[in-house]
Design an enzyme around this catalytic site. Sequence first.
Site, PDB file in Angstrom:
ATOM      1  N   LYS A  13       0.831  -1.213   0.000  1.00 24.96           N
ATOM      2  CA  LYS A  13       0.000   0.000   0.000  1.00 24.96           C
ATOM      3  C   LYS A  13       0.865   1.264   0.000  1.00 24.96           C
ATOM      4  CE  LYS A  13      -2.032  -1.188   3.869  1.00 24.96           C
ATOM      5  NZ  LYS A  13      -1.327  -2.467   4.113  1.00 24.96           N
ATOM      6  N   ARG A  88      -9.432   0.582   8.736  1.00 23.16           N
ATOM      7  CA  ARG A  88      -8.990  -0.783   9.030  1.00 23.16           C
ATOM      8  C   ARG A  88     -10.061  -1.562   9.782  1.00 23.16           C
ATOM      9  NH1 ARG A  88      -3.152   0.460   8.876  1.00 23.16           N
ATOM     10  NH2 ARG A  88      -1.914  -1.440   8.935  1.00 23.16           N
ATOM     11  N   ARG A 123      11.986  -5.212   4.572  1.00 23.61           N
ATOM     12  CA  ARG A 123      11.502  -3.824   4.474  1.00 23.61           C
ATOM     13  C   ARG A 123      12.415  -2.880   5.270  1.00 23.61           C
ATOM     14  NH1 ARG A 123       5.347  -1.925   5.358  1.00 23.61           N
ATOM     15  NH2 ARG A 123       5.501  -2.968   7.388  1.00 23.61           N
ATOM     16  N   ARG A 167      -0.118  -9.230  13.180  1.00 27.73           N
ATOM     17  CA  ARG A 167      -0.772  -8.205  12.355  1.00 27.73           C
ATOM     18  C   ARG A 167      -1.598  -8.836  11.241  1.00 27.73           C
ATOM     19  NH1 ARG A 167       4.272  -4.967  10.818  1.00 27.73           N
ATOM     20  NH2 ARG A 167       2.878  -3.733   9.539  1.00 27.73           N
TER      21      ARG A 167
HETATM   22  P1  ADP Z   1       2.230  -1.826   3.223  1.00 25.42           P
HETATM   23  O1  ADP Z   1       2.236  -0.324   3.161  1.00 25.42           O
HETATM   24  O2  ADP Z   1       1.045  -2.444   2.532  1.00 25.42           O
HETATM   25  O3  ADP Z   1       2.433  -2.372   4.604  1.00 25.42           O
HETATM   26  P2  ADP Z   1       4.803  -1.596   1.804  1.00 25.42           P
HETATM   27  O4  ADP Z   1       4.455  -0.753   0.620  1.00 25.42           O
HETATM   28  O5  ADP Z   1       5.588  -0.966   2.892  1.00 25.42           O
HETATM   29  O6  ADP Z   1       3.490  -2.334   2.382  1.00 25.42           O
HETATM   30  O7  ADP Z   1       5.576  -2.889   1.236  1.00 25.42           O
HETATM   31  C1  ADP Z   1       6.060  -3.891   2.123  1.00 25.42           C
HETATM   32  C2  ADP Z   1       7.441  -4.352   1.653  1.00 25.42           C
HETATM   33  O8  ADP Z   1       7.311  -5.024   0.404  1.00 25.42           O
HETATM   34  C3  ADP Z   1       8.425  -3.195   1.418  1.00 25.42           C
HETATM   35  O9  ADP Z   1       9.705  -3.652   1.747  1.00 25.42           O
HETATM   36  C4  ADP Z   1       8.292  -2.935  -0.099  1.00 25.42           C
HETATM   37  O10 ADP Z   1       9.479  -2.369  -0.660  1.00 25.42           O
HETATM   38  C5  ADP Z   1       8.051  -4.334  -0.636  1.00 25.42           C
HETATM   39  N1  ADP Z   1       7.179  -4.355  -1.825  1.00 25.42           N
HETATM   40  C6  ADP Z   1       6.103  -3.551  -2.092  1.00 25.42           C
HETATM   41  N2  ADP Z   1       5.526  -3.898  -3.267  1.00 25.42           N
HETATM   42  C7  ADP Z   1       6.237  -4.968  -3.734  1.00 25.42           C
HETATM   43  C8  ADP Z   1       6.130  -5.798  -4.906  1.00 25.42           C
HETATM   44  N3  ADP Z   1       5.184  -5.600  -5.829  1.00 25.42           N
HETATM   45  N4  ADP Z   1       7.034  -6.792  -5.045  1.00 25.42           N
HETATM   46  C9  ADP Z   1       8.004  -7.009  -4.116  1.00 25.42           C
HETATM   47  N5  ADP Z   1       8.153  -6.271  -3.000  1.00 25.42           N
HETATM   48  C10 ADP Z   1       7.280  -5.265  -2.802  1.00 25.42           C
HETATM   49  P1  AMP Z   2       0.938   0.640   8.886  1.00 29.11           P
HETATM   50  O1  AMP Z   2       2.037   1.641   8.806  1.00 29.11           O
HETATM   51  O2  AMP Z   2      -0.251   0.981   8.032  1.00 29.11           O
HETATM   52  O3  AMP Z   2       1.421  -0.787   8.698  1.00 29.11           O
HETATM   53  O4  AMP Z   2       0.391   0.721  10.388  1.00 29.11           O
HETATM   54  C1  AMP Z   2       1.224   0.404  11.483  1.00 29.11           C
HETATM   55  C2  AMP Z   2       0.399   0.263  12.751  1.00 29.11           C
HETATM   56  O5  AMP Z   2      -0.262   1.500  13.045  1.00 29.11           O
HETATM   57  C3  AMP Z   2      -0.705  -0.768  12.709  1.00 29.11           C
HETATM   58  O6  AMP Z   2      -0.256  -2.085  12.991  1.00 29.11           O
HETATM   59  C4  AMP Z   2      -1.642  -0.233  13.799  1.00 29.11           C
HETATM   60  O7  AMP Z   2      -1.134  -0.510  15.097  1.00 29.11           O
HETATM   61  C5  AMP Z   2      -1.546   1.266  13.603  1.00 29.11           C
HETATM   62  N1  AMP Z   2      -2.540   1.766  12.631  1.00 29.11           N
HETATM   63  C6  AMP Z   2      -2.305   2.385  11.448  1.00 29.11           C
HETATM   64  N2  AMP Z   2      -3.463   2.698  10.842  1.00 29.11           N
HETATM   65  C7  AMP Z   2      -4.462   2.264  11.660  1.00 29.11           C
HETATM   66  C8  AMP Z   2      -5.880   2.265  11.586  1.00 29.11           C
HETATM   67  N3  AMP Z   2      -6.544   2.785  10.538  1.00 29.11           N
HETATM   68  N4  AMP Z   2      -6.577   1.721  12.610  1.00 29.11           N
HETATM   69  C9  AMP Z   2      -5.950   1.209  13.684  1.00 29.11           C
HETATM   70  N5  AMP Z   2      -4.621   1.144  13.816  1.00 29.11           N
HETATM   71  C10 AMP Z   2      -3.869   1.673  12.816  1.00 29.11           C
END
Ligand code: ADP
Ligand code: AMP
Length: 212
Positions: A13, A88, A123, A167
């Site tokens: 995302k 969420r 990551r 998570r």
């Molecule tokens: P989210 O915001 O959904 O938690 P991230 O965008 O931070 O996820 O992505 C999680 C990890 O996966 C990061 O290390 C990112 O660089 C990597 N990543 C994101 N999209 C891809 C993809 N299409 N293929 C491989 N790795 C990815």
């Molecule tokens: P994220 O960066 O989106 O992976 O969020 C990291 C953490 O922040 C999550 O595991 C939750 O503890 C908290 N968090 C972020 N967004 C929300 C949300 N919309 N509702 C509840 N907790 C959240």
Amino acid sequence: MRLILLGAPGAGKGTQAEIISKRLHIPTISTGNILREAIKNGTETGLRAKSFMDKGMLVPDDVIIGIVRERLAEPDCADGYILDGMPRTIPQAEALLEQGIEIDRVVSIEIADEVIEARMTGRRVCGTCGASYHIVANPPKTEGICNACGSELVIRKDDTPETVRHRLEVYHAETEALKGFYAKLGKLRLVEGNQPIEDATRDIMAALGGSE
Ligand code: ADP
Ligand code: AMP
């Protein structure tokens, strides 16, 4: 374009939000980034959120709803925005509706749980601007340094395998139901997350252009 990106932790995302935000010239509102910033600044919200986040639990709805209400009232959100990581829970989605916050499209980035752990252990995130990298799939130009702002990259405290597993459980228990919620409203599109970053971006852009 008022867009919600749904998906499990690690679905991509944040990565996609950053790319699409530049393409469409709209801001990304990442509740995770806002909360991490609040923790760093030692604010009351940050103090309240920290224990939940460290354990991989959701921060209470009232905290999140307040943060997003305030942020969406900022002038830069007037022409659209990307919500990354919010809503969420169903009550969070209902709060958006109750506040008259119209959403044009909800894209769920689909990915199997088994793929997530490898993503999370690789990551690295920018401690300043929150940009997300991966040591193999999306490395920064200079190791350990953010391309966007030059700050140091760090490992998130909640990216340990154990917390990631929790998570994912929370995602399935609380967040996944939002797909049904937005499907009923005719807003939902599904995009494959387990493909190269640029291919996922292409599919998301196509989902934004499609008709109801
Ligand atoms: P989210 O915001 O959904 O938690 P991230 O965008 O931070 O996820 O992505 C999680 C990890 O996966 C990061 O290390 C990112 O660089 C990597 N990543 C994101 N999209 C891809 C993809 N299409 N293929 C491989 N790795 C990815
Ligand atoms: P994220 O960066 O989106 O992976 O969020 C990291 C953490 O922040 C999550 O595991 C939750 O503890 C908290 N968090 C972020 N967004 C929300 C949300 N919309 N509702 C509840 N907790 C959240």
